[in-house]
Design an enzyme around this catalytic site. Structure first.
Site, PDB file in Angstrom:
ATOM      1  CG  HIS A  98      -0.296  -0.186   2.492  1.00  0.00           C
ATOM      2  ND1 HIS A  98       0.118  -1.496   2.894  1.00  0.00           N
ATOM      3  CD2 HIS A  98       0.063   0.649   3.560  1.00  0.00           C
ATOM      4  CE1 HIS A  98       0.649  -1.273   4.311  1.00  0.00           C
ATOM      5  NE2 HIS A  98       0.655   0.054   4.541  1.00  0.00           N
ATOM      6  CG  HIS A 100       0.762   5.237   4.015  1.00  0.00           C
ATOM      7  ND1 HIS A 100      -0.169   5.025   5.263  1.00  0.00           N
ATOM      8  CD2 HIS A 100       1.423   4.145   3.916  1.00  0.00           C
ATOM      9  CE1 HIS A 100       0.157   4.155   5.894  1.00  0.00           C
ATOM     10  NE2 HIS A 100       1.137   3.551   5.223  1.00  0.00           N
TER      11      HIS A 100
HETATM   12  P1  5GP Z   1       1.610   0.268   7.413  1.00  0.00           P
HETATM   13  O1  5GP Z   1       2.105   0.534   8.939  1.00  0.00           O
HETATM   14  O2  5GP Z   1       1.256  -1.225   7.302  1.00  0.00           O
HETATM   15  O3  5GP Z   1       2.344   1.045   6.454  1.00  0.00           O
HETATM   16  O4  5GP Z   1       0.366   1.068   7.258  1.00  0.00           O
HETATM   17  C1  5GP Z   1      -0.872   0.362   7.609  1.00  0.00           C
HETATM   18  C2  5GP Z   1      -2.169   1.310   7.772  1.00  0.00           C
HETATM   19  O5  5GP Z   1      -3.214   0.839   7.663  1.00  0.00           O
HETATM   20  C3  5GP Z   1      -2.226   2.259   9.081  1.00  0.00           C
HETATM   21  O6  5GP Z   1      -1.925   3.477   8.744  1.00  0.00           O
HETATM   22  C4  5GP Z   1      -3.572   2.007   9.477  1.00  0.00           C
HETATM   23  O7  5GP Z   1      -3.978   3.190  10.422  1.00  0.00           O
HETATM   24  C5  5GP Z   1      -4.303   1.576   8.322  1.00  0.00           C
HETATM   25  N1  5GP Z   1      -5.048   0.566   8.946  1.00  0.00           N
HETATM   26  C6  5GP Z   1      -5.056  -0.598   9.802  1.00  0.00           C
HETATM   27  N2  5GP Z   1      -6.089  -1.258   9.935  1.00  0.00           N
HETATM   28  C7  5GP Z   1      -7.107  -0.646   9.235  1.00  0.00           C
HETATM   29  C8  5GP Z   1      -8.323  -1.088   8.718  1.00  0.00           C
HETATM   30  O8  5GP Z   1      -8.932  -1.816   9.279  1.00  0.00           O
HETATM   31  N3  5GP Z   1      -9.024   0.019   7.721  1.00  0.00           N
HETATM   32  C9  5GP Z   1      -8.390   1.071   7.165  1.00  0.00           C
HETATM   33  N4  5GP Z   1      -8.936   1.893   6.495  1.00  0.00           N
HETATM   34  N5  5GP Z   1      -7.068   1.323   7.550  1.00  0.00           N
HETATM   35  C10 5GP Z   1      -6.472   0.652   8.485  1.00  0.00           C
END
Ligand code: 5GP
Ligand code: ZN
Length: 134
Positions: A98, A100
């Site tokens: 993903h 951001h």
């Molecule tokens: P990472 O740390 O993997 O780059 O980011 C994961 C992101 O996913 C985090 O910013 C977190 O807030 C978001 N996130 C985690 N669980 C969920 C969810 O159930 N729904 C949505 N929309 N975002 C999520």
């Protein structure tokens, strides 16, 4: 356990969707660092960018290029940060690729912190963005 983001794409877990095409899905982050913080993901599961195809990498960036201006316009941002945490050591929590998109206003503090918008606020933000994208 099924992948969280694959479950979101399948509609098994609700989300604030803002964009979808054949290859890409985009929805609001539930812990946004700024209004309009969006996650852009490939529909084909891959743990991270390198585990997926070059084609999906291109589609992801192309979707970012397409939707980021609408996100900025909807929330009144002046720019955005584009981020990707690749691997646990880099802070990746969800093991499905993903990007951001994190909108930025001119006078906002340099360091991002998570915010806690209400469900109603997230619904309203997603609607504003969708109206511009369509
Ligand atoms: P990472 O740390 O993997 O780059 O980011 C994961 C992101 O996913 C985090 O910013 C977190 O807030 C978001 N996130 C985690 N669980 C969920 C969810 O159930 N729904 C949505 N929309 N975002 C999520
Ligand atoms: Zn997945």
């Amino acid at each position: 356990m099924p992948c969280l983001f694959c479950s979101i794409i399948a509609g098994d877990i609700p989300c604030y969707k803002i964009y979808e095409d054949e290859h890409v899905f985009a929805f609001l982050d539930i812990g946004p660092v700024s209004e309009g913080h969006t996650l852009v993901i490939p529909k084909t599961h891959a743990e991270n960018l390198q585990a997926g195809s070059a084609f999906d990498a291109e589609r992801l960036l192309s979707a970012v290029h397409q939707i980021a201006p609408a996100i900025m316009q909807a929330v009144g941002a002046d720019g955005y940060n584009l981020g990707m945490n690749h691997g646990e050591c880099a802070g990746q929590d969800v093991m499905h690729t993903h990007f951001h998109i994190m909108p930025r206003k001119k006078d906002a503090p340099r360091v991002f912190t998570k915010t806690h918008p209400s469900k109603e606020e997230l619904v309203a933000t997603a609607e504003k963005i969708r109206e511009i994208i369509q």
